[in-house]
Design a protein around this motif. Structure first.
Motif, PDB file in Angstrom:
ATOM      1  N   GLY A 141       0.695   0.130 -13.182  1.00 61.30           N
ATOM      2  CA  GLY A 141       1.388  -1.165 -13.111  1.00 61.30           C
ATOM      3  C   GLY A 141       2.576  -1.100 -12.164  1.00 61.30           C
ATOM      4  O   GLY A 141       2.782  -1.993 -11.337  1.00 61.30           O
ATOM      5  N   LEU A 142       3.343  -0.020 -12.279  1.00 63.27           N
ATOM      6  CA  LEU A 142       4.526   0.113 -11.409  1.00 63.27           C
ATOM      7  C   LEU A 142       4.099   0.193  -9.948  1.00 63.27           C
ATOM      8  O   LEU A 142       4.722  -0.410  -9.069  1.00 63.27           O
ATOM      9  CB  LEU A 142       5.327   1.367 -11.798  1.00 63.27           C
ATOM     10  CG  LEU A 142       6.069   1.316 -13.149  1.00 63.27           C
ATOM     11  CD1 LEU A 142       6.674   2.671 -13.487  1.00 63.27           C
ATOM     12  CD2 LEU A 142       7.155   0.245 -13.152  1.00 63.27           C
ATOM     13  N   LEU A 143       3.008   0.937  -9.698  1.00 61.76           N
ATOM     14  CA  LEU A 143       2.548   1.073  -8.305  1.00 61.76           C
ATOM     15  C   LEU A 143       2.079  -0.273  -7.756  1.00 61.76           C
ATOM     16  O   LEU A 143       2.368  -0.620  -6.602  1.00 61.76           O
ATOM     17  CB  LEU A 143       1.412   2.104  -8.220  1.00 61.76           C
ATOM     18  CG  LEU A 143       1.865   3.567  -8.220  1.00 61.76           C
ATOM     19  CD1 LEU A 143       0.671   4.503  -8.285  1.00 61.76           C
ATOM     20  CD2 LEU A 143       2.716   3.869  -6.969  1.00 61.76           C
ATOM     21  N   ILE A 144       1.358  -1.043  -8.585  1.00 63.87           N
ATOM     22  CA  ILE A 144       0.894  -2.361  -8.111  1.00 63.87           C
ATOM     23  C   ILE A 144       2.107  -3.230  -7.768  1.00 63.87           C
ATOM     24  O   ILE A 144       2.166  -3.875  -6.719  1.00 63.87           O
ATOM     25  CB  ILE A 144       0.019  -3.067  -9.185  1.00 63.87           C
ATOM     26  CG1 ILE A 144      -1.266  -2.280  -9.428  1.00 63.87           C
ATOM     27  CG2 ILE A 144      -0.305  -4.512  -8.765  1.00 63.87           C
ATOM     28  CD1 ILE A 144      -2.129  -2.817 -10.555  1.00 63.87           C
ATOM     29  N   HIS A 145       3.102  -3.197  -8.670  1.00 61.27           N
ATOM     30  CA  HIS A 145       4.278  -4.042  -8.419  1.00 61.27           C
ATOM     31  C   HIS A 145       5.009  -3.590  -7.151  1.00 61.27           C
ATOM     32  O   HIS A 145       5.393  -4.410  -6.315  1.00 61.27           O
ATOM     33  CB  HIS A 145       5.206  -3.990  -9.632  1.00 61.27           C
ATOM     34  CG  HIS A 145       6.241  -5.076  -9.616  1.00 61.27           C
ATOM     35  ND1 HIS A 145       5.931  -6.410  -9.697  1.00 61.27           N
ATOM     36  CD2 HIS A 145       7.591  -5.028  -9.493  1.00 61.27           C
ATOM     37  CE1 HIS A 145       7.030  -7.126  -9.638  1.00 61.27           C
ATOM     38  NE2 HIS A 145       8.053  -6.312  -9.507  1.00 61.27           N
ATOM     39  N   LEU A 146       5.148  -2.280  -7.030  1.00 63.25           N
ATOM     40  CA  LEU A 146       5.888  -1.717  -5.896  1.00 63.25           C
ATOM     41  C   LEU A 146       5.161  -1.987  -4.572  1.00 63.25           C
ATOM     42  O   LEU A 146       5.745  -2.498  -3.614  1.00 63.25           O
ATOM     43  CB  LEU A 146       6.048  -0.209  -6.106  1.00 63.25           C
ATOM     44  CG  LEU A 146       6.842   0.562  -5.082  1.00 63.25           C
ATOM     45  CD1 LEU A 146       8.335   0.310  -5.270  1.00 63.25           C
ATOM     46  CD2 LEU A 146       6.589   2.073  -5.192  1.00 63.25           C
ATOM     47  N   LEU A 147       3.860  -1.634  -4.566  1.00 61.17           N
ATOM     48  CA  LEU A 147       3.157  -1.671  -3.275  1.00 61.17           C
ATOM     49  C   LEU A 147       2.593  -3.053  -2.931  1.00 61.17           C
ATOM     50  O   LEU A 147       2.569  -3.428  -1.766  1.00 61.17           O
ATOM     51  CB  LEU A 147       2.032  -0.623  -3.260  1.00 61.17           C
ATOM     52  CG  LEU A 147       2.522   0.816  -3.467  1.00 61.17           C
ATOM     53  CD1 LEU A 147       1.351   1.784  -3.514  1.00 61.17           C
ATOM     54  CD2 LEU A 147       3.504   1.229  -2.360  1.00 61.17           C
ATOM     55  N   VAL A 148       2.146  -3.795  -3.937  1.00 59.90           N
ATOM     56  CA  VAL A 148       1.528  -5.094  -3.614  1.00 59.90           C
ATOM     57  C   VAL A 148       2.566  -6.217  -3.645  1.00 59.90           C
ATOM     58  O   VAL A 148       2.777  -6.919  -2.645  1.00 59.90           O
ATOM     59  CB  VAL A 148       0.358  -5.410  -4.596  1.00 59.90           C
ATOM     60  CG1 VAL A 148      -0.285  -6.744  -4.241  1.00 59.90           C
ATOM     61  CG2 VAL A 148      -0.665  -4.272  -4.592  1.00 59.90           C
ATOM     62  N   ILE A 149       3.213  -6.384  -4.800  1.00 56.01           N
ATOM     63  CA  ILE A 149       4.133  -7.534  -4.942  1.00 56.01           C
ATOM     64  C   ILE A 149       5.347  -7.396  -4.011  1.00 56.01           C
ATOM     65  O   ILE A 149       5.662  -8.310  -3.242  1.00 56.01           O
ATOM     66  CB  ILE A 149       4.608  -7.692  -6.411  1.00 56.01           C
ATOM     67  CG1 ILE A 149       3.410  -7.795  -7.356  1.00 56.01           C
ATOM     68  CG2 ILE A 149       5.552  -8.892  -6.550  1.00 56.01           C
ATOM     69  CD1 ILE A 149       2.601  -9.053  -7.247  1.00 56.01           C
ATOM     70  N   TYR A 150       6.009  -6.241  -4.049  1.00 53.82           N
ATOM     71  CA  TYR A 150       7.188  -6.081  -3.184  1.00 53.82           C
ATOM     72  C   TYR A 150       6.806  -6.222  -1.707  1.00 53.82           C
ATOM     73  O   TYR A 150       7.535  -6.838  -0.929  1.00 53.82           O
ATOM     74  CB  TYR A 150       7.860  -4.719  -3.406  1.00 53.82           C
ATOM     75  CG  TYR A 150       8.651  -4.593  -4.701  1.00 53.82           C
ATOM     76  CD1 TYR A 150       8.965  -5.713  -5.465  1.00 53.82           C
ATOM     77  CD2 TYR A 150       9.105  -3.352  -5.152  1.00 53.82           C
ATOM     78  CE1 TYR A 150       9.694  -5.595  -6.645  1.00 53.82           C
ATOM     79  CE2 TYR A 150       9.839  -3.233  -6.329  1.00 53.82           C
ATOM     80  CZ  TYR A 150      10.127  -4.353  -7.073  1.00 53.82           C
ATOM     81  OH  TYR A 150      10.845  -4.232  -8.231  1.00 53.82           O
ATOM     82  N   SER A 151       5.659  -5.619  -1.322  1.00 53.62           N
ATOM     83  CA  SER A 151       5.263  -5.706   0.094  1.00 53.62           C
ATOM     84  C   SER A 151       5.055  -7.159   0.490  1.00 53.62           C
ATOM     85  O   SER A 151       5.511  -7.603   1.550  1.00 53.62           O
ATOM     86  CB  SER A 151       3.959  -4.933   0.337  1.00 53.62           C
ATOM     87  OG  SER A 151       4.162  -3.580   0.083  1.00 53.62           O
TER      88      SER A 151
END
Ligand code: ASP
Length: 440
Positions: free
Chosen positions: A262-272
């Motif tokens: 979940g953290l990776l999705i938020h970091l890499l997809v949403i933040y990007s």
């Protein structure tokens, strides 16, 4: 957020290595005890005695935190609003910060809640372990099932956001007997009281000072609790593994994978996506420029301790306007904690699954809202979210003592979510800055 402006960043406690030692010792002794217990006879009796001895020690550690949850939540949210001040005066910077914080926090919690509902890490326990767990916490687990069944209409849930009797709601939020929305209602009361205090700041200065004192007292007691953490968490993990063996460890591995995923999705997809659309910057360039802050956040597990590095990165690497960066990052160090909000949602639903409590849709909405607000109320210090998780667990009737199950793996997750929290602040600062520059 309360410590964002008035309270200096706390230093790293330095006791983390001991927490790890305590946990590993707890797990190893617990596994040995579990196999001795399986042999039956006098060995089983000895293990049961040992569990009965260590359990109160672990509970004392949790109690120290639970004891200050109410004053902490109330003062943290109240001061969060007071420290931001009059949003109209802060004008566009304040509103844009609020806007990006709200969308990032909501999307973080939604990612967490969706993942935990799809993967169901808490359902990977064997039937036997699930039964043991429910028996161990039977009274509280059945209260939770009863709460889940007695679901309210969406309309009533919304009305109950405002407490009819705040004092009653406060007591009910702590002992789980609340008729309304418990801690969520207390949180809204604190936010409204904070907004009202900003209207007449001079008349409310004594109250603000008192609540700052209350916040400091709560944080000091939590600091003491964390000093006991190596021993307290070790005892808690011992009890859990001695009772349930390796089965619970397997569920925990899936749980850790869900949180990191979940953290990776938020970091890499949403933040990007947000940085590309609103910050007008290539995500790769952004991540390269903020890498120092990522590293410090990961190693200190504290957004507050990372604040000075974040400010440096914002000024020197991202070249943000100083006033914008200073405001957004200082407020965001404790007020915008997307990784923490995502984690809190996952923990509550994971533990509900572990205890066989099917949360109704209204209760899940409560979890989402509370996780977003808990992200605002969480102090940017290692383990800052633990007291808030206890609050959310209680409000939906999941046994709060169950938090012992995840404390064993919290260290690595704290490092990871703090990294996401800090990058989130830099994302918001970059987007607010880009929007201010576009307007001028
Ligand atoms: N350690 C986190 C932070 O400082 C807070 C938490 O999630 O416990 O950002």
């Amino acid at each position: 957020m309360a410590d964002s402006q008035a309270v200096p960043a706390r230093k790293k406690s330095g006791g983390h290595i001991w927490i790890l030692v305590g946990l590993i010792a707890g797990i190893c002794c617990g596994l040995v005890a579990h196999s001795v217990k399986a042999g039956g006879g006098s060995g089983e009796a000895a293990v049961m005695n040992l569990i009965a001895f260590t359990e109160p020690i672990g509970k004392l550690f949790l109690r120290l935190m639970q004891m200050v949850v109410l004053p902490l939540v109330f003062s943290a949210l109240f001061l969060a609003v007071v420290d931001v001040g009059d949003l109209r005066k802060l004008g566009r910077i304040g509103l844009m910060t609020l806007f990006f914080t709200a969308i990032l926090s909501f999307s973080a919690v939604m990612i967490g809640v969706t993942l935990v509902n799809v993967v169901k890490p808490g359902k990977s326990l064997s039937k036997e372990t699930e039964k043991t767990l429910i028996e161990k916490y039977s009274e509280k687990a059945s209260e939770g099932v009863a709460k889940a069944n007695a679901s309210k209409t969406l309309g009533q849930t919304l009305v109950d956001l405002l407490p009819e009797n705040p004092i009653q709601e406060m007591a009910g939020a702590v002992d789980g007997s609340s008729k309304g929305n418990g801690m969520l209602a207390v949180m809204f009361f604190a936010l409204l009281a904070g907004i009202a205090a900003t209207v007449k700041p001079d008349d409310c200065s004594t109250l603000v000072g008192t609540l700052r004192g209350m916040y400091e007292i709560s944080m000091t007691i939590i600091g003491w609790a964390l000093k006991l953490a190596p021993f307290g968490a070790g005892c808690l993990v011992f009890g859990v593994t001695a009772t349930m063996g390796t089965d619970i460890l397997k569920a925990l591995i899936v749980f850790v994978a869900v949180v990191i995923g979940g953290l990776l999705i938020h970091l890499l997809v949403i933040y990007s996506a947000v940085i590309a659309i609103f910050g007008k910057m290539s995500p790769l360039t952004f991540f390269r420029k903020v890498s120092d802050a990522m590293f410090v956040a990961f190693s200190t597990s504290s957004s507050s301790a990372t604040l000075s590095t974040s400010l440096k990165v914002a000024h020197e690497e991202l070249k943000l306007t100083p006033e914008t960066a200073n405001f957004v990052l200082t407020v965001g160090a404790t007020g915008n904690q997307n990784g923490t909000a995502l984690f809190e949602g996952i923990v509550v639903l994971f533990l509900a699954q572990v205890f066989g409590i099917d949360l109704s849709i209204n209760q899940q909405i409560t979890v989402v809202l509370m996780s977003v607000l808990a992200g605002v109320g969480t102090a940017g210090v290692p383990g800052g979210s633990i007291p808030l998780i206890i609050v959310v667990l209680k409000s939906v009737g999941v046994p709060a003592d169950g938090i012992a199950i995840i404390l064993g793996v919290d260290r690595i997750l704290d490092m990871s979510r703090t990294l996401v929290n800090v990058v989130g602040d830099l994302v918001v600062a970059s987007c607010v800055d880009a929007s201010m520059k576009a307007k001028s």
